[in-house]
Design a protein around this motif. Sequence first.
Motif, PDB file in Angstrom:
ATOM      1  N   ARG A  17       0.826  -1.102   0.079  1.00 13.78           N
ATOM      2  CA  ARG A  17       0.079   0.089   0.092  1.00 13.78           C
ATOM      3  C   ARG A  17       0.938   1.335  -0.073  1.00 13.78           C
ATOM      4  O   ARG A  17       0.267   2.538  -0.571  1.00 13.78           O
ATOM      5  CB  ARG A  17      -0.928   0.090   1.321  1.00 13.78           C
ATOM      6  N   PHE A  18       2.122   1.248   0.361  1.00 12.39           N
ATOM      7  CA  PHE A  18       3.015   2.325   0.705  1.00 12.39           C
ATOM      8  C   PHE A  18       4.288   2.566  -0.209  1.00 12.39           C
ATOM      9  O   PHE A  18       4.510   3.666  -0.389  1.00 12.39           O
ATOM     10  CB  PHE A  18       3.234   2.492   2.100  1.00 12.39           C
ATOM     11  N   ILE A  19       4.685   1.249  -0.550  1.00 13.55           N
ATOM     12  CA  ILE A  19       6.045   1.324  -1.144  1.00 13.55           C
ATOM     13  C   ILE A  19       6.304   2.139  -2.490  1.00 13.55           C
ATOM     14  O   ILE A  19       7.227   2.759  -2.411  1.00 13.55           O
ATOM     15  CB  ILE A  19       6.587  -0.225  -1.581  1.00 13.55           C
ATOM     16  N   ALA A  20       5.084   2.278  -3.098  1.00 10.81           N
ATOM     17  CA  ALA A  20       5.454   3.053  -4.475  1.00 10.81           C
ATOM     18  C   ALA A  20       5.486   4.672  -4.040  1.00 10.81           C
ATOM     19  O   ALA A  20       6.375   5.206  -4.632  1.00 10.81           O
ATOM     20  CB  ALA A  20       4.094   2.918  -5.225  1.00 10.81           C
ATOM     21  N   LYS A  21       4.811   5.074  -3.094  1.00 11.46           N
ATOM     22  CA  LYS A  21       4.891   6.272  -2.637  1.00 11.46           C
ATOM     23  C   LYS A  21       6.264   6.793  -2.179  1.00 11.46           C
ATOM     24  O   LYS A  21       6.875   7.830  -2.096  1.00 11.46           O
ATOM     25  CB  LYS A  21       3.760   6.952  -1.708  1.00 11.46           C
ATOM     26  N   THR A  22       6.696   5.767  -1.197  1.00  7.82           N
ATOM     27  CA  THR A  22       7.997   5.913  -0.678  1.00  7.82           C
ATOM     28  C   THR A  22       9.147   5.855  -1.534  1.00  7.82           C
ATOM     29  O   THR A  22      10.023   6.800  -1.386  1.00  7.82           O
ATOM     30  CB  THR A  22       8.043   4.741   0.221  1.00  7.82           C
ATOM     31  N   ILE A  23       8.985   5.121  -2.654  1.00  6.96           N
ATOM     32  CA  ILE A  23      10.144   5.419  -3.659  1.00  6.96           C
ATOM     33  C   ILE A  23      10.050   6.570  -4.166  1.00  6.96           C
ATOM     34  O   ILE A  23      11.078   7.280  -4.701  1.00  6.96           O
ATOM     35  CB  ILE A  23       9.845   4.133  -4.668  1.00  6.96           C
ATOM     36  N   LEU A  24       8.797   6.895  -4.642  1.00  7.89           N
ATOM     37  CA  LEU A  24       8.514   8.193  -5.274  1.00  7.89           C
ATOM     38  C   LEU A  24       9.089   9.418  -4.750  1.00  7.89           C
ATOM     39  O   LEU A  24       9.637  10.165  -5.232  1.00  7.89           O
ATOM     40  CB  LEU A  24       7.108   8.342  -5.508  1.00  7.89           C
ATOM     41  N   SER A  25       9.029   9.217  -3.239  1.00  8.27           N
ATOM     42  CA  SER A  25       9.404  10.503  -2.350  1.00  8.27           C
ATOM     43  C   SER A  25      11.215  10.630  -2.607  1.00  8.27           C
ATOM     44  O   SER A  25      11.657  11.650  -2.397  1.00  8.27           O
ATOM     45  CB  SER A  25       9.205  10.239  -1.073  1.00  8.27           C
ATOM     46  N   VAL A  26      11.692   9.316  -2.961  1.00  8.79           N
ATOM     47  CA  VAL A  26      13.172   9.400  -3.173  1.00  8.79           C
ATOM     48  C   VAL A  26      13.466   9.800  -4.496  1.00  8.79           C
ATOM     49  O   VAL A  26      14.335  10.776  -4.663  1.00  8.79           O
ATOM     50  CB  VAL A  26      13.851   7.810  -2.569  1.00  8.79           C
ATOM     51  N   GLN A  27      12.597   9.166  -5.323  1.00  6.47           N
ATOM     52  CA  GLN A  27      12.937   9.653  -6.771  1.00  6.47           C
ATOM     53  C   GLN A  27      12.679  11.311  -6.954  1.00  6.47           C
ATOM     54  O   GLN A  27      13.274  11.919  -8.024  1.00  6.47           O
ATOM     55  CB  GLN A  27      11.953   8.842  -7.761  1.00  6.47           C
ATOM     56  N   ASN A  28      12.056  11.797  -6.359  1.00  6.64           N
ATOM     57  CA  ASN A  28      11.638  13.177  -6.102  1.00  6.64           C
ATOM     58  C   ASN A  28      12.732  14.208  -5.584  1.00  6.64           C
ATOM     59  O   ASN A  28      12.583  15.394  -5.578  1.00  6.64           O
ATOM     60  CB  ASN A  28      10.193  13.660  -5.652  1.00  6.64           C
ATOM     61  N   GLN A  29      13.642  13.493  -5.099  1.00  6.65           N
ATOM     62  CA  GLN A  29      14.633  14.357  -4.313  1.00  6.65           C
ATOM     63  C   GLN A  29      15.476  15.327  -5.152  1.00  6.65           C
ATOM     64  O   GLN A  29      15.880  14.883  -6.497  1.00  6.65           O
ATOM     65  CB  GLN A  29      15.875  13.595  -3.742  1.00  6.65           C
ATOM     66  N   SER A  30      15.715  16.555  -4.955  1.00  6.44           N
ATOM     67  CA  SER A  30      16.518  17.213  -5.555  1.00  6.44           C
ATOM     68  C   SER A  30      17.934  17.019  -5.620  1.00  6.44           C
ATOM     69  O   SER A  30      18.709  17.306  -6.438  1.00  6.44           O
ATOM     70  CB  SER A  30      16.190  18.819  -4.887  1.00  6.44           C
ATOM     71  N   TYR A  31      18.323  16.276  -5.019  1.00  2.00           N
ATOM     72  CA  TYR A  31      19.706  15.814  -4.611  1.00  2.00           C
ATOM     73  C   TYR A  31      19.769  14.257  -5.552  1.00  2.00           C
ATOM     74  O   TYR A  31      19.041  13.460  -5.049  1.00  2.00           O
ATOM     75  CB  TYR A  31      20.278  15.403  -3.264  1.00  2.00           C
ATOM     76  N   LEU A  32      20.380  14.340  -6.502  1.00  2.00           N
ATOM     77  CA  LEU A  32      20.242  13.127  -7.366  1.00  2.00           C
ATOM     78  C   LEU A  32      21.154  11.924  -7.357  1.00  2.00           C
ATOM     79  O   LEU A  32      20.861  10.963  -7.755  1.00  2.00           O
ATOM     80  CB  LEU A  32      20.229  13.698  -8.948  1.00  2.00           C
ATOM     81  N   ASN A  33      22.290  12.099  -6.615  1.00  2.00           N
ATOM     82  CA  ASN A  33      23.398  11.174  -6.632  1.00  2.00           C
ATOM     83  C   ASN A  33      22.848  10.236  -5.351  1.00  2.00           C
ATOM     84  O   ASN A  33      23.754  10.264  -4.177  1.00  2.00           O
ATOM     85  CB  ASN A  33      24.526  11.720  -6.578  1.00  2.00           C
ATOM     86  N   TRP A  34      21.924   9.035  -5.711  1.00  2.00           N
ATOM     87  CA  TRP A  34      21.737   8.281  -4.363  1.00  2.00           C
ATOM     88  C   TRP A  34      21.417   7.004  -5.082  1.00  2.00           C
ATOM     89  O   TRP A  34      21.153   6.841  -6.223  1.00  2.00           O
ATOM     90  CB  TRP A  34      20.356   8.733  -3.847  1.00  2.00           C
ATOM     91  N   GLU A  35      21.544   5.854  -4.068  1.00  2.00           N
ATOM     92  CA  GLU A  35      21.215   4.696  -4.532  1.00  2.00           C
ATOM     93  C   GLU A  35      20.216   4.037  -3.540  1.00  2.00           C
ATOM     94  O   GLU A  35      20.453   4.345  -2.449  1.00  2.00           O
ATOM     95  CB  GLU A  35      22.317   3.655  -4.708  1.00  2.00           C
TER      96      GLU A  35
END
Length: 255
Positions: A17-35
């Motif tokens: 129920r939650f994982i897609a929004k959790t991932i999206l909140s990471v993908q929406n970061q202004s800081y792009l260099n993450w794994e």
Amino acid sequence: MEKSLVSIITPSFNCERFIAKTILSVQNQSYLNWEMIIVDDCSSDQTVSIIKEIAKQDNRIQLFQLDANSGTGIARNFALAKARGKYIAFLDADDLWNPLKLELQIDFLKKNNLPFTFSFYECINEAGESLNRRIESPRNLSYRQLFFCNYIGNLTGIYDVNYFGKIAISSFRKRQDWIHWLTILKKIKTAQPVPESLALYRIRENSISASKYELLKHNFAVYKSFHGFNTILSILCMVGFLFTQLVIKPRYVKT
């Protein structure tokens, strides 16, 4: 200048129920260099298939699956072993980040020459609705203060691997985050937060956060088993913990 890699540690278990929004909140970061390293602990719902579908479109997201249900500590340590970043951050599979979260915290670390920081955060319910509660902390948090109250939300902490090395997660099944921050502050003595709310912590039905009795029970176990105190000293520590929660009330701010 190239920005340092941030490794985001995310255990998952039956969180379709939650994982897609959790991932999206990471993908929406202004800081792009993450794994984002997601370790699934044998989910029986659609969590894994959802993650796989998203990961196909974003190679910064890595999914690993444990062979047996082992708990969040094992999942986090598995992810930690895979992490390649200079910085380690944590985000559980039902929580959310503000889009500026990583950028503001990494900038704060660098400007102040710090190896660790965290931030304030807001609480939401299972439906994602605000509970009008913000969790704050002292601006110069000491080990002693943390000893009696876990001011640091797991979804907000970031530390520098070059300073600490990779800090293994405790084998305790509960209150691992508190133990983790105590380990860090025992070394650096004090910690400074970014004094802004940068994340949303989801309080789910039947969670430890929602059960005061369970919270007290597991906090007592930290004093007795992690710190190695005897029963009487552990009870005295719990009195100090309760005094902090009921009398000083430094954590909760209504919004």
